[in-house]
Design a protein around this motif. Sequence first.
Motif, PDB file in Angstrom:
ATOM      1  N   GLN A   1       5.012  -5.553  -0.677  1.00  0.00           N
ATOM      2  CA  GLN A   1       4.172  -6.732  -0.488  1.00  0.00           C
ATOM      3  C   GLN A   1       4.954  -7.934   0.036  1.00  0.00           C
ATOM      4  O   GLN A   1       4.366  -8.815   0.662  1.00  0.00           O
ATOM      5  CB  GLN A   1       3.487  -7.100  -1.802  1.00  0.00           C
ATOM      6  CG  GLN A   1       2.463  -6.078  -2.272  1.00  0.00           C
ATOM      7  CD  GLN A   1       1.838  -6.492  -3.577  1.00  0.00           C
ATOM      8  OE1 GLN A   1       2.532  -6.699  -4.572  1.00  0.00           O
ATOM      9  NE2 GLN A   1       0.528  -6.621  -3.587  1.00  0.00           N
ATOM     10  N   THR A   2       6.245  -7.991  -0.262  1.00  0.00           N
ATOM     11  CA  THR A   2       7.037  -9.156   0.151  1.00  0.00           C
ATOM     12  C   THR A   2       8.355  -8.718   0.776  1.00  0.00           C
ATOM     13  O   THR A   2       8.868  -7.620   0.491  1.00  0.00           O
ATOM     14  CB  THR A   2       7.351 -10.088  -1.046  1.00  0.00           C
ATOM     15  OG1 THR A   2       8.096  -9.349  -2.028  1.00  0.00           O
ATOM     16  CG2 THR A   2       6.072 -10.628  -1.655  1.00  0.00           C
TER      17      THR A   2
ATOM     18  N   GLY B   1       0.808  -1.213   0.000  1.00  0.00           N
ATOM     19  CA  GLY B   1       0.000   0.000   0.000  1.00  0.00           C
ATOM     20  C   GLY B   1       0.840   1.261   0.000  1.00  0.00           C
ATOM     21  O   GLY B   1       2.072   1.217  -0.126  1.00  0.00           O
ATOM     22  N   HIS B   2       0.186   2.398   0.184  1.00  0.00           N
ATOM     23  CA  HIS B   2       0.854   3.691   0.191  1.00  0.00           C
ATOM     24  C   HIS B   2       1.351   3.992   1.609  1.00  0.00           C
ATOM     25  O   HIS B   2       0.661   3.711   2.589  1.00  0.00           O
ATOM     26  CB  HIS B   2      -0.131   4.775  -0.263  1.00  0.00           C
ATOM     27  CG  HIS B   2       0.529   6.009  -0.772  1.00  0.00           C
ATOM     28  ND1 HIS B   2       1.180   6.916   0.051  1.00  0.00           N
ATOM     29  CD2 HIS B   2       0.635   6.493  -2.036  1.00  0.00           C
ATOM     30  CE1 HIS B   2       1.664   7.895  -0.675  1.00  0.00           C
ATOM     31  NE2 HIS B   2       1.349   7.676  -1.959  1.00  0.00           N
TER      32      HIS B   2
ATOM     33  N   LEU C   1       4.567  -4.177   6.211  1.00  0.00           N
ATOM     34  CA  LEU C   1       5.531  -5.277   6.157  1.00  0.00           C
ATOM     35  C   LEU C   1       6.908  -4.869   6.677  1.00  0.00           C
ATOM     36  O   LEU C   1       7.561  -5.630   7.389  1.00  0.00           O
ATOM     37  CB  LEU C   1       5.620  -5.802   4.722  1.00  0.00           C
ATOM     38  CG  LEU C   1       6.510  -7.026   4.502  1.00  0.00           C
ATOM     39  CD1 LEU C   1       5.812  -8.031   3.604  1.00  0.00           C
ATOM     40  CD2 LEU C   1       7.845  -6.625   3.872  1.00  0.00           C
ATOM     41  N   VAL C   2       7.369  -3.674   6.348  1.00  0.00           N
ATOM     42  CA  VAL C   2       8.698  -3.234   6.793  1.00  0.00           C
ATOM     43  C   VAL C   2       8.720  -3.064   8.311  1.00  0.00           C
ATOM     44  O   VAL C   2       9.686  -3.425   8.982  1.00  0.00           O
ATOM     45  CB  VAL C   2       9.117  -1.940   6.078  1.00  0.00           C
ATOM     46  CG1 VAL C   2      10.412  -1.394   6.672  1.00  0.00           C
ATOM     47  CG2 VAL C   2       9.295  -2.195   4.591  1.00  0.00           C
TER      48      VAL C   2
ATOM     49  N   SER D   1      15.731  -8.195   3.011  1.00  0.00           N
ATOM     50  CA  SER D   1      15.344  -7.521   1.767  1.00  0.00           C
ATOM     51  C   SER D   1      13.848  -7.242   1.780  1.00  0.00           C
ATOM     52  O   SER D   1      13.058  -8.071   2.249  1.00  0.00           O
ATOM     53  CB  SER D   1      15.699  -8.380   0.547  1.00  0.00           C
ATOM     54  OG  SER D   1      14.996  -9.615   0.593  1.00  0.00           O
ATOM     55  N   ALA D   2      13.469  -6.068   1.293  1.00  0.00           N
ATOM     56  CA  ALA D   2      12.054  -5.705   1.161  1.00  0.00           C
ATOM     57  C   ALA D   2      11.951  -4.357   0.464  1.00  0.00           C
ATOM     58  O   ALA D   2      12.603  -3.396   0.852  1.00  0.00           O
ATOM     59  CB  ALA D   2      11.376  -5.626   2.520  1.00  0.00           C
ATOM     60  N   GLY D   3      11.137  -4.294  -0.549  1.00  0.00           N
ATOM     61  CA  GLY D   3      10.780  -3.029  -1.173  1.00  0.00           C
ATOM     62  C   GLY D   3      11.875  -2.305  -1.920  1.00  0.00           C
ATOM     63  O   GLY D   3      13.054  -2.658  -1.837  1.00  0.00           O
ATOM     64  N   LYS D   4      11.441  -1.246  -2.665  1.00  0.00           N
ATOM     65  CA  LYS D   4      12.378  -0.405  -3.411  1.00  0.00           C
ATOM     66  C   LYS D   4      11.983   1.072  -3.350  1.00  0.00           C
ATOM     67  O   LYS D   4      12.845   1.949  -3.299  1.00  0.00           O
ATOM     68  CB  LYS D   4      12.445  -0.851  -4.871  1.00  0.00           C
ATOM     69  CG  LYS D   4      13.089  -2.224  -5.073  1.00  0.00           C
ATOM     70  CD  LYS D   4      13.191  -2.572  -6.549  1.00  0.00           C
ATOM     71  CE  LYS D   4      13.855  -3.929  -6.733  1.00  0.00           C
ATOM     72  NZ  LYS D   4      13.950  -4.310  -8.172  1.00  0.00           N
ATOM     73  N   ALA D   5      10.686   1.341  -3.358  1.00  0.00           N
ATOM     74  CA  ALA D   5      10.224   2.724  -3.414  1.00  0.00           C
ATOM     75  C   ALA D   5      10.057   3.299  -2.001  1.00  0.00           C
ATOM     76  O   ALA D   5       9.569   2.610  -1.102  1.00  0.00           O
ATOM     77  CB  ALA D   5       8.895   2.804  -4.151  1.00  0.00           C
ATOM     78  N   PRO D   6      10.445   4.563  -1.770  1.00  0.00           N
ATOM     79  CA  PRO D   6      10.332   5.144  -0.436  1.00  0.00           C
ATOM     80  C   PRO D   6       8.892   5.415  -0.005  1.00  0.00           C
ATOM     81  O   PRO D   6       8.619   5.541   1.191  1.00  0.00           O
ATOM     82  CB  PRO D   6      11.119   6.453  -0.548  1.00  0.00           C
ATOM     83  CG  PRO D   6      11.059   6.804  -1.991  1.00  0.00           C
ATOM     84  CD  PRO D   6      11.079   5.497  -2.725  1.00  0.00           C
TER      85      PRO D   6
END
Length: 381
Positions: free
Chosen positions: A244-245, A190-191, A201-202, A234-239
């Motif tokens: 999701q994973t 989500g946003h 998740l983070v 590891s998780a995500g790329k966009a700030p």
Amino acid sequence: MESWLREHQSDLIGFRRHLHANPELSRAEFATTEFVESWLTKAGLEPRKLPTGAGLICDIGPDTPRIGLRADMDALPMQEYTGLSFASTVAGVSHACGHDAHTSVLLGTALALATVDRLPVGVRLVFQHAEEVMPGGAIDMVAAGATEGVSRMFALHCDPRLEVGRVGLRVGAITSAADTIELVLDSPGGHTSRPHLTSDLVYAIGTVITGLPGLLSRRVDPRTSTVMVWGAVSAGKAPNAIPQTGMLTGTVRTGDHATWELLEPLVREIVDGLLAPTGVRYQLNYRRGVPPVVNDEHAVRMFEDAIRGIGPDALADTPQSGGGEDFSWYLEDVPGAMARLGVWSGEGVQLDLHQPTFDLDERALAIGVRVMTSLVLNATA
């Protein structure tokens, strides 16, 4: 044995340099096995290769009782940067843990013992494949009968913290159990402006990163030297996007066998408790590795007698290592002991195991053969 060593010390060094230049990875030690087999056969012995062609067993002397001597043969997936004239000729593979020395010592021990008319006990030589991976080759060796008819097992392992001429030993655990954790998490994502509408998740990862090691330290007796450390996350790329994973991987180590039996259900309980409030789904893959190597007191005393034969200052205390060693699987069947063979020259930097620049003082090879042959020749039925 001293006369044999004087005559064959150059052979020992030659064995080690050949193996060092031609390393093979776990479960692919085919040429190494053939090399050992050829020398044992030349000495009039009858080695038995495992059906896979990697690893072998060889008996010497009377049928019973027997003591077992084990060496591991595999190399690491690591580029060598020693600059030695006999450095690895295989790109990305090297003997950075001293298994070339272990194999050479046991091969020299076998050839020396083969010259003795009557041994006081039988000997089972175990040249083991695949120590550096899990599940390790020790499990295959035990399944192939390596411990059948054996009263005790013994092994040496290189120790770059000890000077050549010294051998470290202790009663009780000398290595640790080593298990691996892989935690895979997923959420709808989500946003980041609306975390209340999804499962963060983070945030959940952060809760586990700090919570699992912390709570384990409060649930397990600190005297067991139990430690949990994450190695990768590891998780995500966009700030501005809740991913999701995500994934966490790490290790759990303990020096206590009873604690090792309890760790998996305890880790699962803690992880579930930490993640339940977050709403994040997860899959926990807990992979049990090896139990600790726990040295039997009588086997240690036998080792001590053999080590003292080298000299009055040869025997050294050694701390318990946090590393794992699959020699422990033999000791699940029979008592035994592992000792640490000093390989530091006494000058310069003490290089650690599993470093691409690791090297050893080759005088340690003869020391290892002295210890192992003495162990056999001083043994009583």
